[in-house]
Scaffold this active site. Structure first.
Site, mmCIF file in Angstrom:
data_model
loop_
_atom_site.group_PDB
_atom_site.id
_atom_site.type_symbol
_atom_site.label_atom_id
_atom_site.label_comp_id
_atom_site.label_asym_id
_atom_site.label_seq_id
_atom_site.Cartn_x
_atom_site.Cartn_y
_atom_site.Cartn_z
ATOM 1 N N LYS A 288 0.827 -1.222 0.000
ATOM 2 C CA LYS A 288 0.000 0.000 0.000
ATOM 3 C C LYS A 288 0.857 1.266 0.000
ATOM 4 C CE LYS A 288 -4.261 -1.729 0.161
ATOM 5 N NZ LYS A 288 -5.240 -2.123 1.173
ATOM 6 N N ARG A 335 -4.354 -10.282 3.901
ATOM 7 C CA ARG A 335 -4.508 -10.282 2.442
ATOM 8 C C ARG A 335 -3.228 -9.733 1.836
ATOM 9 N NH1 ARG A 335 -5.866 -6.701 -1.631
ATOM 10 N NH2 ARG A 335 -7.345 -7.451 -3.194
#
Ligand code: HH2
Length: 359
Positions: A288, A335
């Site tokens: 991210k 995840r």
């Protein structure tokens, strides 16, 4: 419910100072049929309260002393097992880190096999990028991208979750053999909760501020953790009202979805507060942008640049560090794109926490 969840006692015994409780709390406790309370009058030392965990959680919302106790208990009863590894499979042309790599079904299936081989227990298949600035994809196109791939993976007995904001896509994916729904919109499509209730599948309820197209424009929070917790509590209640069993719910604070670096960090630091909502936490920190902001590899072109040979194109080290925080904070579902490396990070993090296989 199929996935494992933390095994914890259903009832707890806590000692507390009766003086620290408000008169109304004392009244409520005394009247609670299912609680066993001793020495609530303060005579003979601390009061002993033995009560169902759910009741404690309910009381804790407006009693700081109980909240404190419950937080301590939550931290002390970190899930004993290993977190579930979910491998990401983006069947999209434009996902932020792997867009275009797996748009071809044969390559997508091959990649799912690699993810499984590296230790993924679930494969999360998505046909729409939700990166900041992404425009919505037509549901027909989303289905065209994912359904054939899901059907093949399901026929091979891989556990597939469908990453979608649309009930129509989720329904078709479940019909093709997907066994879980992952919805980054928190159930915004009015058809989503009824579908999940009807099919009794696990459901990832995620927080996002705004939608992908605009969410990173100006995220604002007074207290991101309290606001995310309130959202998850409220949307969880709506799901339950629509017939979803609470056991179906996995909660996700939505790292990077309408959040600045400091918001993401606050959420990762204070995960135990979200765990006190009582459902397993599902976290997606992989690759991210907050990691890039911290390390300096901010834009995709930077990751791929030859100037950063030391940094694998995918913010691997930063992801491993963030994943460690997730495990230490009690996340039970992880995840990730780089399953092999992150599974290694998970093992070390769980050993540090004292609950891993090698602990
Ligand atoms: N993050 C992404 C997508 N889906 N689902 C959950 N529950 N939690 C997340 O943090 C999450 C998610 C974004 O990652 P990715 O799929 O790699 O990118 P894109 O949305 O661009 O396809």
């Amino acid at each position: 419910m199929e996935p494992r969840s933390a095994s914890r006692p259903e009832r707890l015994t806590v000692a507390l100072d009766p003086e620290g409780l408000s008169p109304s709390a004392r009244q409520r406790l005394a009247a609670e049929e299912d609680a066993h309370v001793e020495r609530l009058d303060g005579r003979g030392g601390d009061a002993q309260l033995e009560a169902p965990v759910e009741a404690l959680r309910h009381w804790a919302t407006d009693e700081p002393d109980l909240l404190h106790l419950l937080d301590a208990w939550t931290a002390a009863t970190a899930p004993p097992g290993r977190a579930v590894m979910v491998g990401v499979l983006n069947v999209t042309p434009d996902s932020f880190s792997d867009g275009g790599q797996f748009l071809d079904p044969a390559r997508a299936i091959e990649h799912a096999h690699a993810l499984r081989g590296a230790g993924a227990e679930w494969i999360d298949v998505g046909g729409e990028s939700t990166r900041p600035g992404a425009a919505p994809v037509d549901p027909a196109e989303e289905k065209r991208r994912v359904l054939d791939v899901i059907a093949v993976l399901a026929s091979e007995d891989l556990r597939v979750s469908i990453d979608t904001r649309r009930a129509e896509v989720a329904r078709a994916a479940l019909d093709c053999g997907a066994r879980m729904v992952n919805d980054v919109s928190g159930g915004a499509d009015p058809g989503m909760f009824p579908l999940v209730a009807e099919r009794s599948v696990p459901f990832v309820l995620m927080h996002a501020q705004g939608d992908p197209e605009t969410m990173q424009a100006a995220p604002r929070y007074e207290d991101p953790v309290a606001e995310v917790a309130a959202f998850l509590r409220d949307r969880g209640a709506s799901a339950i009202e629509a017939g979803v069993d609470p056991e179906q719910l996995l909660l996700d604070p939505g790292i990077g979805f309408g959040k600045r670096v400091e918001h993401n960090l606050a959420l990762l630091r204070r995960l135990p507060e979200l765990r006190s909502l009582g459902r397993p936490l599902y976290l997606g920190v992989s690759r991210k942008s907050f990691i890039g902001h911290l390390t300096g590899a901010e834009r995709p072109e930077d990751w791929r640049s030859e100037k950063r040979e030391d940094v694998p194109e995918h913010r691997l080290g930063g992801t491993a560090a963030a994943l460690t925080a997730c495990v230490l904070g009690g996340a039970e579902w992880l995840r990730v794109h780089d399953v092999g490396v992150m599974d290694e990070a998970r093992i070390v993090a769980e050993a540090l926490r004292g609950s891993g296989q090698s602990g």
